[in-house]
Design a protein around this motif. Structure first.
Motif, PDB file in Angstrom:
ATOM      1  N   ASP A   1       3.509   9.674  94.465  1.00 36.59           N
ATOM      2  CA  ASP A   1       4.492  10.743  94.264  1.00 36.59           C
ATOM      3  C   ASP A   1       4.238  11.451  92.931  1.00 36.59           C
ATOM      4  N   HIS A   2       3.710  12.691  93.012  1.00 39.37           N
ATOM      5  CA  HIS A   2       3.370  13.397  91.773  1.00 39.37           C
ATOM      6  C   HIS A   2       4.600  13.730  90.943  1.00 39.37           C
ATOM      7  N   GLU A   3       5.769  13.856  91.596  1.00 38.86           N
ATOM      8  CA  GLU A   3       6.986  14.167  90.839  1.00 38.86           C
ATOM      9  C   GLU A   3       7.332  13.026  89.871  1.00 38.86           C
ATOM     10  N   ILE A   4       7.008  11.806  90.263  1.00 42.12           N
ATOM     11  CA  ILE A   4       7.266  10.677  89.359  1.00 42.12           C
ATOM     12  C   ILE A   4       6.368  10.779  88.128  1.00 42.12           C
ATOM     13  N   ALA A   5       5.112  11.140  88.352  1.00 40.71           N
ATOM     14  CA  ALA A   5       4.196  11.269  87.209  1.00 40.71           C
ATOM     15  C   ALA A   5       4.660  12.379  86.273  1.00 40.71           C
ATOM     16  N   ILE A   6       5.093  13.481  86.857  1.00 44.70           N
ATOM     17  CA  ILE A   6       5.572  14.598  86.030  1.00 44.70           C
ATOM     18  C   ILE A   6       6.820  14.152  85.246  1.00 44.70           C
ATOM     19  N   GLY A   7       7.725  13.459  85.938  1.00 45.03           N
ATOM     20  CA  GLY A   7       8.938  12.958  85.274  1.00 45.03           C
ATOM     21  C   GLY A   7       8.604  11.994  84.145  1.00 45.03           C
ATOM     22  N   ALA A   8       7.608  11.154  84.370  1.00 44.40           N
ATOM     23  CA  ALA A   8       7.215  10.184  83.331  1.00 44.40           C
ATOM     24  C   ALA A   8       6.673  10.897  82.106  1.00 44.40           C
ATOM     25  N   ALA A   9       5.860  11.942  82.344  1.00 47.36           N
ATOM     26  CA  ALA A   9       5.320  12.703  81.211  1.00 47.36           C
ATOM     27  C   ALA A   9       6.450  13.347  80.418  1.00 47.36           C
ATOM     28  N   GLU A  10       7.458  13.826  81.153  1.00 49.59           N
ATOM     29  CA  GLU A  10       8.573  14.513  80.485  1.00 49.59           C
ATOM     30  C   GLU A  10       9.484  13.560  79.731  1.00 49.59           C
ATOM     31  N   CYS A  11       9.486  12.284  80.120  1.00 46.01           N
ATOM     32  CA  CYS A  11      10.424  11.373  79.448  1.00 46.01           C
ATOM     33  C   CYS A  11       9.716  10.417  78.485  1.00 46.01           C
ATOM     34  N   GLY A  12       8.550  10.808  78.017  1.00 45.81           N
ATOM     35  CA  GLY A  12       7.989  10.118  76.859  1.00 45.81           C
ATOM     36  C   GLY A  12       6.866   9.146  77.105  1.00 45.81           C
ATOM     37  N   ALA A  13       6.310   9.080  78.321  1.00 42.85           N
ATOM     38  CA  ALA A  13       5.180   8.163  78.553  1.00 42.85           C
ATOM     39  C   ALA A  13       4.071   8.450  77.548  1.00 42.85           C
ATOM     40  N   ALA A  14       3.429   7.377  77.063  1.00 42.02           N
ATOM     41  CA  ALA A  14       2.314   7.553  76.123  1.00 42.02           C
ATOM     42  C   ALA A  14       1.050   7.977  76.851  1.00 42.02           C
ATOM     43  N   ALA A  15       0.998   7.730  78.151  1.00 38.02           N
ATOM     44  CA  ALA A  15      -0.128   8.132  78.995  1.00 38.02           C
ATOM     45  C   ALA A  15       0.301   7.943  80.442  1.00 38.02           C
ATOM     46  N   LEU A  16      -0.455   8.541  81.342  1.00 40.17           N
ATOM     47  CA  LEU A  16      -0.211   8.348  82.769  1.00 40.17           C
ATOM     48  C   LEU A  16      -1.414   7.638  83.364  1.00 40.17           C
ATOM     49  N   ARG A  17      -1.128   6.776  84.337  1.00 39.37           N
ATOM     50  CA  ARG A  17      -2.218   6.220  85.136  1.00 39.37           C
ATOM     51  C   ARG A  17      -1.965   6.620  86.580  1.00 39.37           C
ATOM     52  N   ILE A  18      -2.887   7.421  87.127  1.00 38.47           N
ATOM     53  CA  ILE A  18      -2.762   7.794  88.533  1.00 38.47           C
ATOM     54  C   ILE A  18      -4.093   7.547  89.232  1.00 38.47           C
ATOM     55  N   ASN A  19      -4.015   7.399  90.556  1.00 41.41           N
ATOM     56  CA  ASN A  19      -5.199   7.462  91.398  1.00 41.41           C
ATOM     57  C   ASN A  19      -5.112   8.800  92.112  1.00 41.41           C
ATOM     58  N   PRO A  20      -5.893   9.796  91.665  1.00 43.46           N
ATOM     59  CA  PRO A  20      -5.744  11.142  92.246  1.00 43.46           C
ATOM     60  C   PRO A  20      -5.908  11.139  93.757  1.00 43.46           C
ATOM     61  N   GLY A  21      -6.593  10.134  94.289  1.00 43.36           N
ATOM     62  CA  GLY A  21      -6.829  10.074  95.722  1.00 43.36           C
ATOM     63  C   GLY A  21      -5.596   9.737  96.530  1.00 43.36           C
ATOM     64  N   ASN A  22      -4.552   9.235  95.905  1.00 46.85           N
ATOM     65  CA  ASN A  22      -3.358   8.918  96.700  1.00 46.85           C
ATOM     66  C   ASN A  22      -2.129   9.726  96.284  1.00 46.85           C
ATOM     67  N   ILE A  23      -2.365  10.831  95.562  1.00 50.00           N
ATOM     68  CA  ILE A  23      -1.237  11.654  95.097  1.00 50.00           C
ATOM     69  C   ILE A  23      -0.843  12.703  96.140  1.00 50.00           C
ATOM     70  N   GLY A  24      -1.667  12.895  97.142  1.00 49.10           N
ATOM     71  CA  GLY A  24      -1.273  13.771  98.258  1.00 49.10           C
ATOM     72  C   GLY A  24      -2.163  14.980  98.401  1.00 49.10           C
ATOM     73  N   SER A  25      -2.459  15.669  97.301  1.00 49.27           N
ATOM     74  CA  SER A  25      -3.354  16.833  97.361  1.00 49.27           C
ATOM     75  C   SER A  25      -3.809  17.125  95.939  1.00 49.27           C
ATOM     76  N   MET A  26      -4.887  17.896  95.819  1.00 47.15           N
ATOM     77  CA  MET A  26      -5.358  18.223  94.476  1.00 47.15           C
ATOM     78  C   MET A  26      -4.405  19.211  93.798  1.00 47.15           C
ATOM     79  N   GLN A  27      -3.631  19.967  94.594  1.00 45.43           N
ATOM     80  CA  GLN A  27      -2.613  20.837  93.971  1.00 45.43           C
ATOM     81  C   GLN A  27      -1.574  19.975  93.246  1.00 45.43           C
ATOM     82  N   ARG A  28      -1.207  18.877  93.865  1.00 40.03           N
ATOM     83  CA  ARG A  28      -0.244  17.983  93.220  1.00 40.03           C
ATOM     84  C   ARG A  28      -0.859  17.302  91.999  1.00 40.03           C
ATOM     85  N   VAL A  29      -2.126  16.931  92.122  1.00 41.89           N
ATOM     86  CA  VAL A  29      -2.826  16.364  90.959  1.00 41.89           C
ATOM     87  C   VAL A  29      -2.819  17.379  89.820  1.00 41.89           C
TER      88      VAL A  29
END
Ligand code: SF4
Length: 363
Positions: A97-125
């Motif tokens: 869920d890319h919205e979770i990653a975006i929310g994490a960035a907005e609420c202070g995460a020091a970094a994000l860890r994602i697997n772009p292959g399971n985020i749904g689309s490259m637009q979401r990445v």
């Protein structure tokens, strides 16, 4: 004299909070919390208190960066509470869920860890990349043998390490084309030699990108320690790896001494003591196993990179004890004490641990 470990290639550094990864910085030890979700009234959510307690236990044993999974959107604000109160930089671990990653960035995460292959689309990445760019935080691109993109997984002309490396390389290219270079990559497998081959290839093909290394799903403590030591040891000895996680099916605090033990064993980073003790044989005339076990246990409290030798007899004992910072070579119910290469005096076997720790306290 052991062969010197080659210097790690200078990767482009990233900052995870105040912790520098790559660019010649010491290899960073990280872990991930494993606290189950709680039901706060409207379904399961991240346990803030539980995660903070586990993070503090991880920090106490030397963990330097921690990753926390955000399992659902209802947990984003709770993740922010964890970040705000944590003594360690917190990486948000997000899948699907890319919205979770975006929310994490907005609420202070020091970094994000994602697997772009399971985020749904490259637009979401791309939306995640933009959020990280806006927040000024790096992204770990984490590909995993268990979740490769179908187009790569189905290729018969590539072996598994090549598939992992290709998948990671393609994502790196996409991130860089979008102008985002604040990345590190991981390409893990549960198989040691697959993991090693994938990272060797990535290190050759993308020498500028920091690598997060690890053997994933390595098993419970004994098997996981052995597989991690074999795989990470090989990579680190070749100068590959800027940060690492030892993945154990155990309390995550168990991962940290294993990680530092591996770094010490290949002479990449030494923060704690090393015990040199022999396996004993019929020449030994003291209870060396008990003595070494006591010394080892007490050394766990020592935060100095000392070498301490506990040796069973005069065959290899004097040489090893003299070569260590301090040590003993045992005889019949007694031992000869050494410090800084010099023979000090004969002591009773019953006093070996106390005599060694009197020396260690002064070093
Ligand atoms: Fe045996 Fe002595 Fe070697 Fe220990 S140091 S294994 S007691 S020969």
């Amino acid at each position: 004299m052991a062969e010197k470990v080659p210097a790690r290639a200078l990767t482009r550094p990233i900052m995870v909070g105040s912790v520098k990864i790559g660019g010649g910085a010491p290899v960073v030890v990280q872990s991930m919390t494993s606290v189950p979700m709680i039901d706060a009234g409207e379904g399961p959510v991240l346990d803030v208190e539980g995660n903070l307690a586990q993070i503090e236990r991880l920090a106490a044993v030397g963990c330097e960066v921690v990753r926390v999974a955000i399992p659902n959107r209802a947990s984003i604000a709770r993740f922010g509470e964890v970040v705000a109160a944590s003594s360690l930089p917190v990486i948000a671990d997000v899948h699907f869920d890319h919205e979770i990653a975006i929310g994490a960035a907005e609420c202070g995460a020091a970094a994000l860890r994602i697997n772009p292959g399971n985020i749904g689309s490259m637009q979401r990445v791309d939306a995640v990349i933009d959020a990280a760019g806006h927040a000024g935080i790096p992204i770990r691109i984490g590909v995993n043998a268990g979740s490769l993109d179908n187009a790569i997984a189905e290729r018969t002309d590539l072996n598994q390490p090549q598939k992992l490396a290709l998948s990671a390389s393609q994502f790196v290219e996409h991130f860089q084309q979008r102008g985002f270079e604040d990345i590190c990559i991981s390409a893990k497998s549960h198989d040691v030699m697959t993991t090693v081959a994938a990272y060797r290839q990535l290190s050759r093909e993308l020498p500028q990108v920091p690598l997060h290394i690890g053997v994933t799903e390595a098993g419970t403590t004994q098997q996981g320690t052995i597989k991690s030591a074999a795989g990470l040891g090989m990579l680190l000895a070749e100068g590959i790896g800027d940060t690492l996680r030892v993945s154990l099916t155990a309390d995550p605090t168990e991962e940290i001494p294993v990680a530092f033990g591996i770094l010490s064993a290949v002479d990449v980073r030494r923060l704690s003591p090393e015990l040199i003790s022999c396996p004993t044989c019929s020449r030994c005339q003291v209870n060396l196993i008990d003595i070494a076990t006591e010394v080892s246990s007490r050394l766990n409290q020592v935060k100095k990179p000392l070498k301490v030798a506990v040796m069973g007899c005069v065959v290899n004992g004097p040489g090893e004890a003299a070569d260590a910072d301090c040590g003993v070579a045992c005889g019949k119910d007694c031992a000869v004490l050494f410090a800084h290469g010099k023979q000090l005096r004969k002591i009773s076997a019953a006093h070996i641990a106390d005599e060694l720790f009197a020396l260690i306290d002064e070093m």
